[in-house]
Design a protein around this motif. Structure first.
Motif, PDB file in Angstrom:
ATOM      1  N   PRO A  13     143.857 -38.251  16.752  1.00 46.47           N
ATOM      2  CA  PRO A  13     143.401 -37.093  16.664  1.00 46.47           C
ATOM      3  C   PRO A  13     144.626 -36.014  16.353  1.00 46.47           C
ATOM      4  CG  PRO A  13     143.192 -38.000  18.884  1.00 46.47           C
ATOM      5  CD  PRO A  13     144.149 -38.984  18.074  1.00 46.47           C
TER       6      PRO A  13
ATOM      7  N   ARG B 172     143.747 -37.892  39.231  1.00 45.38           N
ATOM      8  CA  ARG B 172     142.963 -36.860  39.922  1.00 45.38           C
ATOM      9  C   ARG B 172     141.577 -37.458  40.266  1.00 45.38           C
ATOM     10  NH1 ARG B 172     144.163 -32.129  35.899  1.00 45.38           N
ATOM     11  NH2 ARG B 172     144.105 -33.664  34.448  1.00 45.38           N
TER      12      ARG B 172
ATOM     13  N   ALA C 154     146.072 -42.891  19.652  1.00 42.44           N
ATOM     14  CA  ALA C 154     147.454 -42.475  19.256  1.00 42.44           C
ATOM     15  C   ALA C 154     147.233 -40.837  18.859  1.00 42.44           C
ATOM     16  CB  ALA C 154     147.769 -43.245  17.939  1.00 42.44           C
ATOM     17  N   SER C 155     147.743 -40.419  17.597  1.00 43.73           N
ATOM     18  CA  SER C 155     147.733 -39.004  17.539  1.00 43.73           C
ATOM     19  C   SER C 155     148.130 -38.822  15.957  1.00 43.73           C
ATOM     20  CB  SER C 155     148.899 -38.422  18.169  1.00 43.73           C
ATOM     21  OG  SER C 155     149.376 -37.261  17.717  1.00 43.73           O
TER      22      SER C 155
ATOM     23  N   THR D 246     142.113 -29.302  24.652  1.00 39.17           N
ATOM     24  CA  THR D 246     141.926 -30.113  25.738  1.00 39.17           C
ATOM     25  C   THR D 246     143.204 -29.533  26.774  1.00 39.17           C
ATOM     26  OG1 THR D 246     143.489 -31.879  25.360  1.00 39.17           O
ATOM     27  CG2 THR D 246     141.176 -32.265  24.773  1.00 39.17           C
TER      28      THR D 246
ATOM     29  N   ASN E 125     143.146 -44.392  26.708  1.00 36.76           N
ATOM     30  CA  ASN E 125     143.228 -42.741  26.189  1.00 36.76           C
ATOM     31  C   ASN E 125     144.296 -41.986  26.848  1.00 36.76           C
ATOM     32  OD1 ASN E 125     141.879 -40.120  25.601  1.00 36.76           O
ATOM     33  ND2 ASN E 125     141.850 -40.130  27.691  1.00 36.76           N
ATOM     34  N   ALA E 126     144.683 -42.370  28.153  1.00 39.22           N
ATOM     35  CA  ALA E 126     145.421 -41.705  28.948  1.00 39.22           C
ATOM     36  C   ALA E 126     146.660 -41.544  28.401  1.00 39.22           C
ATOM     37  CB  ALA E 126     145.613 -42.524  30.483  1.00 39.22           C
TER      38      ALA E 126
ATOM     39  N   TYR F  42     157.400 -38.265  22.058  1.00 38.16           N
ATOM     40  CA  TYR F  42     155.781 -38.386  21.988  1.00 38.16           C
ATOM     41  C   TYR F  42     155.263 -38.977  20.690  1.00 38.16           C
ATOM     42  CZ  TYR F  42     151.169 -37.160  21.694  1.00 38.16           C
ATOM     43  OH  TYR F  42     149.606 -37.165  21.660  1.00 38.16           O
TER      44      TYR F  42
ATOM     45  N   LEU G 171     153.799 -44.772  30.406  1.00 37.72           N
ATOM     46  CA  LEU G 171     152.199 -44.478  30.135  1.00 37.72           C
ATOM     47  C   LEU G 171     151.595 -44.903  28.602  1.00 37.72           C
ATOM     48  CD1 LEU G 171     149.564 -43.436  31.494  1.00 37.72           C
ATOM     49  CD2 LEU G 171     150.198 -40.928  30.832  1.00 37.72           C
TER      50      LEU G 171
ATOM     51  N   PHE H 248     145.815 -31.077  27.052  1.00 33.47           N
ATOM     52  CA  PHE H 248     147.207 -31.597  26.397  1.00 33.47           C
ATOM     53  C   PHE H 248     148.325 -30.574  26.220  1.00 33.47           C
ATOM     54  CE2 PHE H 248     149.455 -32.865  22.889  1.00 33.47           C
ATOM     55  CZ  PHE H 248     150.022 -34.138  23.097  1.00 33.47           C
TER      56      PHE H 248
ATOM     57  N   GLY I 141     139.550 -33.430  29.241  1.00 34.94           N
ATOM     58  CA  GLY I 141     139.731 -33.666  27.783  1.00 34.94           C
ATOM     59  C   GLY I 141     138.950 -35.072  27.093  1.00 34.94           C
ATOM     60  N   ILE I 142     139.723 -35.468  26.017  1.00 36.55           N
ATOM     61  CA  ILE I 142     139.275 -36.681  25.354  1.00 36.55           C
ATOM     62  C   ILE I 142     138.499 -37.685  26.305  1.00 36.55           C
ATOM     63  CG2 ILE I 142     139.689 -38.340  23.474  1.00 36.55           C
ATOM     64  CD1 ILE I 142     141.757 -36.151  22.357  1.00 36.55           C
ATOM     65  N   GLY I 143     139.084 -38.230  27.353  1.00 39.82           N
ATOM     66  CA  GLY I 143     138.865 -39.302  28.004  1.00 39.82           C
ATOM     67  C   GLY I 143     137.549 -38.896  28.779  1.00 39.82           C
TER      68      GLY I 143
ATOM     69  N   ALA J 149     140.332 -40.403  32.137  1.00 38.52           N
ATOM     70  CA  ALA J 149     138.843 -39.463  32.008  1.00 38.52           C
ATOM     71  C   ALA J 149     138.751 -38.538  32.892  1.00 38.52           C
ATOM     72  CB  ALA J 149     137.785 -40.766  32.447  1.00 38.52           C
ATOM     73  N   SER J 150     139.595 -37.892  33.467  1.00 41.97           N
ATOM     74  CA  SER J 150     139.641 -36.753  34.584  1.00 41.97           C
ATOM     75  C   SER J 150     139.590 -35.438  33.519  1.00 41.97           C
ATOM     76  CB  SER J 150     140.525 -36.817  35.476  1.00 41.97           C
ATOM     77  OG  SER J 150     141.891 -36.536  34.736  1.00 41.97           O
TER      78      SER J 150
ATOM     79  N   ALA K 166     145.239 -31.478  16.576  1.00 43.56           N
ATOM     80  CA  ALA K 166     145.098 -30.663  17.766  1.00 43.56           C
ATOM     81  C   ALA K 166     143.700 -30.765  18.237  1.00 43.56           C
ATOM     82  CB  ALA K 166     145.584 -29.134  17.051  1.00 43.56           C
TER      83      ALA K 166
HETATM   84  N1  LIG Z   1     144.648 -32.784  22.746  1.00 40.18           N
HETATM   85  C1  LIG Z   1     145.429 -32.847  21.628  1.00 40.18           C
HETATM   86  O1  LIG Z   1     145.638 -32.091  20.730  1.00 40.18           O
HETATM   87  C2  LIG Z   1     145.663 -34.466  21.262  1.00 40.18           C
HETATM   88  C3  LIG Z   1     146.177 -34.710  20.175  1.00 40.18           C
HETATM   89  C4  LIG Z   1     146.699 -36.108  19.627  1.00 40.18           C
HETATM   90  C5  LIG Z   1     146.350 -36.815  20.428  1.00 40.18           C
HETATM   91  N2  LIG Z   1     145.856 -36.805  21.759  1.00 40.18           N
HETATM   92  C6  LIG Z   1     146.141 -37.941  22.756  1.00 40.18           C
HETATM   93  O2  LIG Z   1     144.891 -37.805  23.366  1.00 40.18           O
HETATM   94  C7  LIG Z   1     144.700 -38.489  24.674  1.00 40.18           C
HETATM   95  C8  LIG Z   1     144.078 -37.778  25.633  1.00 40.18           C
HETATM   96  O3  LIG Z   1     144.700 -36.511  25.896  1.00 40.18           O
HETATM   97  P1  LIG Z   1     143.801 -35.059  25.965  1.00 40.18           P
HETATM   98  O4  LIG Z   1     143.957 -34.207  24.974  1.00 40.18           O
HETATM   99  O5  LIG Z   1     142.611 -35.384  26.620  1.00 40.18           O
HETATM  100  O6  LIG Z   1     144.708 -34.541  27.194  1.00 40.18           O
HETATM  101  P2  LIG Z   1     144.536 -33.963  28.830  1.00 40.18           P
HETATM  102  O7  LIG Z   1     143.254 -33.196  28.609  1.00 40.18           O
HETATM  103  O8  LIG Z   1     145.753 -33.528  29.275  1.00 40.18           O
HETATM  104  O9  LIG Z   1     143.919 -35.358  29.309  1.00 40.18           O
HETATM  105  C9  LIG Z   1     144.862 -36.226  29.700  1.00 40.18           C
HETATM  106  C10 LIG Z   1     144.394 -37.384  30.638  1.00 40.18           C
HETATM  107  O10 LIG Z   1     145.334 -38.364  30.794  1.00 40.18           O
HETATM  108  C11 LIG Z   1     145.316 -38.667  32.110  1.00 40.18           C
HETATM  109  N3  LIG Z   1     146.724 -39.080  32.699  1.00 40.18           N
HETATM  110  C12 LIG Z   1     147.925 -38.258  32.486  1.00 40.18           C
HETATM  111  N4  LIG Z   1     148.845 -39.051  33.114  1.00 40.18           N
HETATM  112  C13 LIG Z   1     148.469 -40.123  33.733  1.00 40.18           C
HETATM  113  C14 LIG Z   1     148.872 -41.189  34.568  1.00 40.18           C
HETATM  114  N5  LIG Z   1     150.275 -41.136  34.973  1.00 40.18           N
HETATM  115  N6  LIG Z   1     148.189 -42.056  34.835  1.00 40.18           N
HETATM  116  C15 LIG Z   1     146.722 -41.940  34.670  1.00 40.18           C
HETATM  117  N7  LIG Z   1     146.223 -41.000  34.031  1.00 40.18           N
HETATM  118  C16 LIG Z   1     147.050 -40.158  33.419  1.00 40.18           C
HETATM  119  C17 LIG Z   1     145.030 -37.305  32.962  1.00 40.18           C
HETATM  120  O11 LIG Z   1     144.442 -37.473  34.032  1.00 40.18           O
HETATM  121  P3  LIG Z   1     145.321 -37.202  35.634  1.00 40.18           P
HETATM  122  O12 LIG Z   1     146.110 -35.886  35.293  1.00 40.18           O
HETATM  123  O13 LIG Z   1     143.983 -36.707  36.511  1.00 40.18           O
HETATM  124  O14 LIG Z   1     145.687 -38.341  35.936  1.00 40.18           O
HETATM  125  C18 LIG Z   1     143.812 -36.932  31.780  1.00 40.18           C
HETATM  126  O15 LIG Z   1     142.623 -37.392  32.326  1.00 40.18           O
HETATM  127  C19 LIG Z   1     146.405 -38.728  25.040  1.00 40.18           C
HETATM  128  O16 LIG Z   1     146.735 -39.901  24.502  1.00 40.18           O
HETATM  129  C20 LIG Z   1     147.080 -37.617  23.903  1.00 40.18           C
HETATM  130  O17 LIG Z   1     148.242 -38.154  23.693  1.00 40.18           O
HETATM  131  C21 LIG Z   1     145.786 -35.414  22.235  1.00 40.18           C
END
Ligand SMILES: NC(=O)c1ccc[n+]([C@@H]2O[C@H](COP(=O)([O-])OP(=O)(O)OC[C@H]3O[C@@H](n4cnc5c(N)ncnc54)[C@H](OP(=O)(O)O)[C@@H]3O)[C@@H](O)[C@H]2O)c1
Length: 281
Positions: free
Chosen positions: A201, A57, A157-158, A206, A106-107, A171, A129, A208, A35-37, A32-33, A203
């Protein structure tokens, strides 16, 4: 017709525990720090949920929690690395208190590049993770939900879950697990009043892509969605008891393409996209 109405009503009841049972209106969101979370936490707070927010974080989580508290939300912070057993244990212990009505797993993160050249420790961390933590937290969350006969889980998922993705091989495989696992749980858990929904989701803007080392230029502008739109769709789907939600028309098409295209062609197309997207060889 009557059956359809009854099924819909049953699913809706199962999916909306937090809207119908005041005492369970609390959500735990991992990652939750950013993007999507982070967006899940904001939208759930607006919908009247108290939240428990988890990530590494802590400074970012504290800032978000203070902001949400100003709006009247009870926001609890757990700073934890969910790729490590002790981080997962901290969150399991919180879930075991039994007051979480909605768990959002979500992480997650991705890695992009030729597998043989990527550091294997990071690939294993990705599995820990994206798969291991999500599985353990789903188990810990479901226990109290099953006992009370209400609750919901959203596993992220994705669209990468629908086919192998060369140059993001680990991945895509982790997300295929999340989709299959969540669909299995969906069928099991609806029998005891709990909804499990898998969010796939495409692209989404965030952090990511930066974390995965994917050049944004490789992804055409019209494919991008905002985290706001993705989370709105996810919460709507969970509330109506859906097993899977793939937000966006183009993402739905991408998700269905592998069903009508020979597998060798699917691998070639997705591999070509992500080989180009890699910023480093
Ligand atoms: N954005 C996309 O295009 C996309 C597409 C398909 C699926 N997704 C999925 O959506 C989910 C959220 O991703 P996002 O796009 O929001 O990416 P993001 O902005 O990078 O956010 C990822 C989040 O996961 C946390 N995280 C990463 N490693 C961690 C760990 N070891 N322990 C605890 N928390 C951890 C990060 O927090 P900290 O770094 O502070 O720990 C951050 O809050 C993921 O599962 C990703 O695979 C994203």
């Amino acid at each position: 017709m009557a059956t359809e109405t009854n099924d819909t009503a049953t699913e809706a009841k199962a999916a909306a525990p937090a809207d119908t049972k005041q005492e369970r209106k609390r959500a735990l969101i991992t990652g939750a720090s950013a993007g999507i979370g982070e967006e899940f936490a904001r939208q759930l707070a607006k919908r009247g949920y108290d939240v428990v927010i988890v990530a590494r974080r802590g400074d970012r989580l504290d800032k978000l929690a203070s902001e949400l508290k100003e709006g009247g939300t009870d926001a609890e912070v757990i700073t934890a690395d969910l790729s490590r057993p002790e981080g997962v244990t901290a969150v399991v212990e919180r879930l075991e208190k039994g007051d979480i009505g909605l768990l959002v797993n979500n992480a997650g993160f991705g890695t992009n590049g030729e597998f043989a050249q990527l550091p294997v420790d990071r690939e294993l961390m990705e599995i820990d993770l994206n798969i291991r933590a999500l599985t353990q937290l789903s188990h810990a969350g479901l226990g109290p939900m099953k006992k009370s006969g209400a609750g919901a889980i959203i596993n992220v998922a994705s669209t990468g879950a629908y086919q192998p993705v060369p140059y993001m091989s680990t991945y895509a495989a982790t997300k295929a697990y999340v989709l299959s696992f969540s669909e299995g749980l969906h069928e099991e858990a609806k029998g005891y009043g709990v909804t499990v929904t898998c969010l796939c989701p495409g692209a989404t803007r965030t952090e990511f892509q930066e974390v995965a080392g994917i050049g944004e230029d490789g992804i055409p502008g019209f494919l991008w969605m905002s985290a706001e739109a993705v989370v709105e769709k996810a919460l709507g789907a969970a509330k109506s008891g859906s097993a899977i939600v793939t937000p966006g028309l183009l993402n739905k098409l991408t998700a269905n393409l592998p069903r009508f295209t020979p597998r060798f062609a699917v691998r070639k197309i997705s591999g070509a996209m992500f080989k180009r997207a890699a910023t480093k060889e």
